[in-house]
Motif scaffolding. Structure first.
Motif, PDB file in Angstrom:
ATOM      1  N   ALA A 364       0.849  -1.188   0.000  1.00 35.41           N
ATOM      2  CA  ALA A 364       0.000   0.000   0.000  1.00 35.41           C
ATOM      3  C   ALA A 364       0.887   1.242   0.000  1.00 35.41           C
ATOM      4  N   PRO A 365       0.383   2.353  -0.511  1.00 38.74           N
ATOM      5  CA  PRO A 365       1.159   3.590  -0.462  1.00 38.74           C
ATOM      6  C   PRO A 365       1.526   3.950   0.976  1.00 38.74           C
ATOM      7  N   GLY A 366       2.773   4.330   1.148  1.00 39.99           N
ATOM      8  CA  GLY A 366       3.260   4.669   2.478  1.00 39.99           C
ATOM      9  C   GLY A 366       3.995   3.547   3.172  1.00 39.99           C
ATOM     10  N   ASN A 367       4.004   2.321   2.605  1.00 35.93           N
ATOM     11  CA  ASN A 367       4.736   1.207   3.221  1.00 35.93           C
ATOM     12  C   ASN A 367       6.235   1.471   3.167  1.00 35.93           C
ATOM     13  N   PRO A 368       6.966   1.104   4.236  1.00 38.81           N
ATOM     14  CA  PRO A 368       8.420   1.254   4.215  1.00 38.81           C
ATOM     15  C   PRO A 368       9.061   0.212   3.295  1.00 38.81           C
ATOM     16  N   VAL A 369      10.211   0.626   2.705  1.00 40.36           N
ATOM     17  CA  VAL A 369      10.897  -0.220   1.739  1.00 40.36           C
ATOM     18  C   VAL A 369      12.395  -0.200   2.054  1.00 40.36           C
ATOM     19  N   ALA A 370      13.015  -1.385   1.978  1.00 36.08           N
ATOM     20  CA  ALA A 370      14.474  -1.483   2.038  1.00 36.08           C
ATOM     21  C   ALA A 370      14.985  -1.617   0.606  1.00 36.08           C
ATOM     22  N   ILE A 371      15.891  -0.695   0.203  1.00 33.20           N
ATOM     23  CA  ILE A 371      16.393  -0.646  -1.169  1.00 33.20           C
ATOM     24  C   ILE A 371      17.867  -1.063  -1.153  1.00 33.20           C
ATOM     25  N   TRP A 383       9.961   4.602   0.776  1.00 33.46           N
ATOM     26  CA  TRP A 383       8.543   4.392   1.047  1.00 33.46           C
ATOM     27  C   TRP A 383       7.789   4.358  -0.278  1.00 33.46           C
ATOM     28  N   VAL A 384       6.749   3.562  -0.324  1.00 36.06           N
ATOM     29  CA  VAL A 384       5.929   3.449  -1.530  1.00 36.06           C
ATOM     30  C   VAL A 384       5.136   4.744  -1.708  1.00 36.06           C
TER      31      VAL A 384
END
Length: 478
Positions: A364-371, A383-384
Motif C-alpha cells: 500500500a502507499p506509504g509502506n516502508p521499503v528497504a532498497i 517508502w511506496v
C-alpha cells in the motif's frame, strides 16, 4: 565441485586369543555411552529447534514482505533540442557529466541567418513607424483644416442668407414702391384728364361767349391758357405713368437679385455639406492611422519572433540538472526538435519496482521499503509513493491478443514508485542503477504518499510551468 572419496584403509590381522582381553563390559562403559547418545540427541533436537525457529521466522518474514529484483533507480531524462531553429552547431559549452543551472547555455547554432532576419524585421518596423508618423501628421492637418472649412462654409451660408433676406426685402420694397408710383401716376393722370375735360369745357364756353362778345378777351385767353396747362398736366401725368410702368423692370431686377441670392445660399449650403464631408475624411484618416498602427504591431511582432528565433540559436538548460548524454558534436547540423543532448534533474531520483501481481496483496502507499543497491554496501530506506493502475504489458510494442491462437497465462508486473530517503550518499546515486527492494506489508500511510506525490510533481513542474520561463530576450540579457 565433486570431491573424490578417500582410499579404504588396509585391514589389520585379528588379535590372537591370548591377546584378547577378558570378556565382560568395561567398568562404567554403558553409562558413558548412554550419556553420549543423550547429548547427541539433545544437540540434534536443539539444531532442529533452531532450524524450525529460523524457518518459521523466514516464512513469517516472506509472508509480510514483497521482494523483487526487477527494480531500478529512475529519473526524468529530458532530451534537449533546438527550438524553432536549425543549423550548424558552432559552439558546445558542456560535456557529459557536467552539472548545469536553469537557463545556462549548453550549445549554440549558427546565428548569422537569424541575425539577418532580425535586421530585416527592424527595417520593416522603422519603415512602418515612419509611415505612421506621416499618416498622423496628415490626420492632424485634416483635423485642423476641416473645422475651419466648415466654419467658413457656415459663415458663407449666413452671409448668403443675409443677402437673400436683403434681396427679398428690396424686392418687396421695390414692388411696393413701383406699385405705389403706378397708382399715383394713374391717379394723377386721371385728375389731369378731369382738369383737361373741365378746362376744355371752360375754353369752349368762354370761346363762344368771346365770339359773341359776351366775355372779355382776357378771360378767353385765361381759359385758353388753362386748357393748354391742363393738356400739359395730362401729358405729364401720362409720362409719369409711363415712367411708373417702366419702373416695373426694377421689380424684375430685384427678383433676379433674390434668385441670385437664393442660388448663392444653396451654393453655400452645398459648401457646408462638402466641408462636413471632411469629417468623413478625418474618420478615414483615423482608420488609416489605426491600420498603420496595426502594421507596426505586426512588424514588431515579426521583429520579436525574429529575435526569439535568434535567441533560440542558444540552446539553454530548461532546468538545473546533470548532462548525461551528448548526441551531437561541434560542426554537426542540428534540426529543430532533434535532441542534441540529454539531462535530468538529480532531485527527481526515485526507484521504480516492477512487482509481480501475485505479490501486490499487502502493498500500500506509504509502506516502508528497504532498497539494496549493488553500488552501496548499506541499503537505502524508502517508502511506496503509488502503485500504477495498469501493468507494463498494456504498453508493450506487441500487445497480447488472446482471441486467436494459444493462450499461456503469464504473471504480469505492476510498476510501484518508491521515494528514496536522502542521506549523505544521495549525491552518489545514478539513474539506471539496479536495485533489490523489500516492501513491508501493512496499511501504509495514504496521506503521506499523496503529499509526496504532490511534492515530486511540484519539483518537476517548478521549472516547466507555463509562463515560468522568462522571455527569450530577457534570458539573452542575463
Amino acid at each position: 565441485m565433486s570431491s573424490t572419496p578417500p582410499p579404504a584403509a588396509t585391514a589389520a590381522p585379528p588379535p590372537s586369543p591370548e591377546a584378547r582381553p577378558a570378556q565382560g563390559p568395561p567398568p562404567g562403559g554403558s553409562a558413558a555411552g548412554a550419556l553420549r547418545r543423550i547429548a547427541i540427541l539433545a544437540l540434534v533436537l536443539a539444531v532442529a529447534g533452531v532450524g524450525l525457529w529460523s524457518l518459521a521466522g523466514w516464512i513469517q518474514y516472506r509472508g509480510g514482505h514483497s521482494i523483487t529484483d526487477d527494480a531500478f533507480v529512475e529519473a526524468h531524462i529530458v532530451n534537449v533540442a533546438p527550438e524553432l531553429v536549425s543549423g550548424r552547431i558552432v559552439r558546445f559549452v558542456v560535456e557529459e557529466n557536467d552539472r548545469v543551472e536553469k537557463g545556462q547555455v549548453l550549445a549554440e547554432v549558427d546565428p548569422v541567418p537569424y541575425l539577418d532576419r532580425v535586421d530585416l524585421a527592424r527595417s520593416k518596423v522603422a519603415a512602418a513607424e515612419a509611415e505612421l508618423t506621416r499618416q498622423r501628421a496628415d490626420l492632424e492637418r485634416v483635423r485642423k483644416e476641416v473645422p475651419i472649412q466648415v466654419e467658413i462654409a457656415r459663415r458663407t451660408l449666413g452671409s448668403a442668407d443675409a443677402d437673400r433676406g436683403r434681396a427679398e426685402s428690396s424686392l418687396g420694397y421695390t414692388r411696393d414702391e413701383v406699385d405705389t408710383g403706378i397708382d399715383e401716376a394713374r391717379a394723377g393722370l386721371k385728375a389731369a384728364r378731369a382738369d383737361l375735360t373741365l378746362s376744355q369745357e371752360e375754353y369752349g364756353r368762354f370761346t363762344r361767349l368771346y365770339q359773341k362778345e359776351a366775355s372779355t378777351q382776357r378771360r378767353a385767353q385765361e381759359v385758353t391758357r388753362a386748357q393748354e396747362a391742363a393738356q400739359a398736366q395730362v401729358d405729364l401725368a401720362e409720362a409719369r405713368l409711363a415712367k411708373a410702368l417702366a419702373s416695373r423692370t426694377q421689380v424684375d431686377v430685384a427678383r433676379r437679385t433674390v434668385e441670385a441670392a437664393q442660388a448663392s445660399r444653396n451654393k453655400a449650403d452645398k459648401g457646408i455639406e462638402l466641408a462636413e464631408i471632411g469629417y468623413d475624411q478625418i474618420r478615414e484618416v483615423e482608420l488609416l492611422v489605426k491600420v498603420k498602427e496595426q502594421t507596426i504591431e505586426e512588424a514588431r511582432t515579426s521583429l520579436r519572433a525574429a529575435e526569439h528565433d535568434l535567441e533560440y540559436t542558444k540552446i539553454r538548460a530548461p532546468f538545473p540538472g546533470v548532462v548525461v548524454k551528448r548526441y551531437r558534436h561541434l560542426g554537426d547540423f542540428a534540426s529543430a526538435g532533434v535532441a542534441v543532448l540529454s539531462l535530468y534533474n538529480p532531485d527527481l531520483l526515485y526507484v521504480e519496482a516492477n512487482l509481480e501481481e501475485t505479490r501486490l496483496p499487502g502493498v500500500a502507499p506509504g509502506n516502508p521499503v528497504a532498497i539494496e543497491l549493488d553500488a552501496f554496501s548499506r541499503p537505502f530506506r524508502g517508502w511506496v509513493v503509488w502503485i500504477n493502475k495498469s501493468t507494463g504489458a498494456q504498453f508493450a510494442l506487441m500487445p497480447r491478443n488472446v482471441v486467436y491462437g494459444e493462450f499461456t497465462k503469464v504473471v504480469q508486473r505492476v510498476a510501484v514508485r518508491i521515494a528514496i530517503e536522502r542521506d549523505d550518499r544521495w549525491p552518489q546515486l545514478r539513474a539506471g542503477l539496479s536495485a533489490r527492494v523489500v516492501i513491508a506489508h501493512g496499511p501504509g500511510d495514504p496521506d503521506w504518499a499523496a503529499k509526496e506525490a504532490r511534492r515530486l510533481a511540484e519539483v518537476e513542474s517548478r521549472f516547466n510551468q507555463a509562463g515560468a520561463d522568462t522571455a527569450p530576450s530577457e534570458r539573452g540579457a542575463k
